[in-house]
Design a protein around this motif. Structure first.
Motif, PDB file in Angstrom:
ATOM      1  N   MET A 332       0.839  -1.210   0.000  1.00 31.64           N
ATOM      2  CA  MET A 332       0.000   0.000   0.000  1.00 31.64           C
ATOM      3  C   MET A 332       0.864   1.247   0.000  1.00 31.64           C
ATOM      4  O   MET A 332       0.602   2.201  -0.745  1.00 31.64           O
ATOM      5  N   TYR A 337      -1.070  -1.677  -5.502  1.00 33.84           N
ATOM      6  CA  TYR A 337      -2.378  -2.005  -4.941  1.00 33.84           C
ATOM      7  C   TYR A 337      -2.877  -3.400  -5.311  1.00 33.84           C
ATOM      8  O   TYR A 337      -3.566  -4.036  -4.511  1.00 33.84           O
ATOM      9  N   ALA A 363      -7.967  -1.377   0.292  1.00 32.90           N
ATOM     10  CA  ALA A 363      -7.016  -1.720  -0.770  1.00 32.90           C
ATOM     11  C   ALA A 363      -7.729  -1.798  -2.119  1.00 32.90           C
ATOM     12  O   ALA A 363      -7.198  -1.345  -3.142  1.00 32.90           O
ATOM     13  N   GLU A 366      -8.349   1.744  -3.290  1.00 35.91           N
ATOM     14  CA  GLU A 366      -7.134   2.370  -3.812  1.00 35.91           C
ATOM     15  C   GLU A 366      -6.752   1.788  -5.172  1.00 35.91           C
ATOM     16  O   GLU A 366      -6.251   2.502  -6.043  1.00 35.91           O
TER      17      GLU A 366
END
Length: 487
Positions: A332, A337, A363, A366
């Motif tokens: 991260m 990702y 996650a 993102e």
């Protein structure tokens, strides 16, 4: 192996042996035999083991116990009562079976040869001699296999040998040691514990128990067993080496942990590195050391090193959730990702907690956001940039990529700069609007609610931003240099 080895488990005198279940009845006779064996009344022990065999003739442990009892009888004055067997084939045959049951294949072979000298074609002696020769061959194979580290082969051939030598502690210990080296700790502990119940001073069994604990990262308890083994057998080299490694590993790991807690990350990194060199076979402890070093690496902003260490920890122990968690966070932090999502999925599949579910959702969000245009990157600002910083960045990038500035460039360059000019305007239209910026930052689609990110004119935004009263132009002030002039 000492002649007195016997599968003895101390038990109180059973209240009755007339159970309807034959196996239970046989066990009762065996337990009664154990009691007499412990009292050194070997004749009575022999009789009860024989009763157990009569009921369950396929139970190898009963034969092992009876064989051990016969060996003890042969070493006492009571051998005189059975002297007639010594000069008869049956006596040599029985002695050979005792030796073989206890794993003394060479001695067993000699006994069977004596039988064949008296009765050339004695079928039992011929069969038992082949069994003794087979055990010797299994011993030879396992010796080579152990030296080569082929522990599965050793376990396989020790199982074969124990079919003929069920009372041999030496074979059982070798099998248990290899099971421990293969990571099959419960199986290894079970074998060692069975022996220790018979003989609490057996140094080999104490060593194996310690080895299992050591490899399960219970180093403090492991050291206690190694010390006890050395107390029973001061020259036990394996226990000595394992004890030394265990103490060194414990000390180095504790030093690393102390340095980490004190914030001395460089020192902690070196200490964990030194600990990893002590014993490559200690999988669980080394997995933790790699994960610890990965944590230190992330503190030192050595993100790739941290990811590699966590990966090594997972290779050693693929159930190590803490290593997955650390690696996922590193992914991260480095905006990898897709890799982070894979790790968090693994974590959530293993432990379905609210925390892990939320980390996975973050996650995934993102990852989704990373696949869109990065408006912050287009403007060259951080995600925490203020309104003024966004305006200044737009001013700089818009002037840099305005088509008029590149009017004399090649068609390819003009096309590329025009594209960048439009992207800068698009980025500014989103990040300068609090509502659109909030939706963009949260990962929502900007097309919802009529907020289409492409519904704008880059030139209009440029004019509105600079407040041009009636035209503008770029003029050269030197090679490659331009200045902006309002008309």
């Amino acid at each position: 192996m000492a002649a007195g080895d016997c599968d003895v488990m101390m038990a109180p005198e059973p209240s009755g042996a007339g159970e309807a279940d034959p196996e239970r009845e046989a066990e009762i006779f065996k337990e009664q035999g154990n009691v007499f064996y412990a009292k050194k009344d070997y004749n009575e022990a022999f009789n009860y083991y024989t009763k157990a065999i009569d009921i369950c003739p396929k139970n190898a442990s009963y034969y092992g116990n009876r064989a051990a009892t016969l060996m003890m009888i042969s070493e006492t004055s009571q051998i005189q009562e059975r002297a007639q067997y010594v000069t008869m084939p049956m006596g040599h045959l029985r002695e050979g079976k005792c030796h073989l049951s206890l794993g003394n294949a060479m001695a067993a072979g000699r006994c069977f040869q004596k039988v064949l000298e008296l009765e050339t074609n004695n079928p039992q002696a011929l069969t038992e001699l082949k069994n003794a020769e087979a055990v010797l061959e299994y011993e030879r194979i396992t010796e080579v296999g152990f030296d080569k580290g082929d522990f599965r082969k050793v376990v396989y051939y020790m199982d074969r040998a124990l079919e003929f030598a069920p009372a041999c502690h030496r074979f059982k210990i070798l099998k248990a040691e290899c099971l421990a080296l293969l990571g099959r700790y419960p199986d290894a502990q079970s074998v060692a514990s069975d022996i220790l119940r018979m003989d609490s001073t057996n140094a080999d069994a104490l060593y194996v128990r310690g080895l299992c604990l050591y490899y399960e990262d219970c180093i403090e308890k492991a050291v206690q067993f190694f010390v006890q083994a050395l107390r029973m057998a001061p020259d036990h080299e394996k226990a000595r080496l394992a004890c030394r490694n265990a103490k060194a590993l414990r000390a180095k790991k504790e030093e690393g942990n102390r340095a980490f807690k004190e914030g001395s990350f460089d020192e902690a990194f070196e200490l964990y590195s030194e600990a990893l060199k002590i014993d490559p076979n200690n999988i669980k402890t080394n997995a933790k050391l790699y994960c610890n070093r990965g944590t230190v690496g992330s503190k030192l902003h050595k993100m790739q090193q941290a990811i590699e260490d966590c990966t090594n920890a997972i290779k050693l122990d693929d159930t190590y959730i803490k290593a997955y968690m650390r690696r996922a966070q590193c992914y991260m932090d480095t905006e990898q990702y897709e890799e982070a999502v894979r790790d968090y999925e693994k974590i959530y599949q293993t432990e379905k907690t609210k925390e892990h579910k939320q980390l996975l959702k973050n996650a995934q969000l993102e990852l989704k956001k990373s696949k869109r245009k990065d408006y912050y990157k287009i403007l060259g600002v951080d995600k925490s940039a203020s309104e003024d910083e966004i305006k200044k960045a737009y001013r700089k990038r818009a002037l840099m990529h305005h088509p008029d500035r590149h009017s004399s460039a090649s068609p390819e360059v003009q096309k590329e700069e025009e594209k960048k000019f439009k992207e800068v305007g698009e980025a500014f239209s989103i990040l300068s609007d609090p509502k659109k910026k909030a939706r963009y930052d949260s990962g929502q689609d900007l097309d919802d609610d009529g907020m289409n990110s492409g519904d704008f004119d880059a030139n209009n935004i440029f004019k509105a931003f600079f407040g041009s009263p009636g035209g503008f132009s770029f003029e050269a002030s030197g090679p490659g240099n331009f200045f902006f002039q309002f008309g």
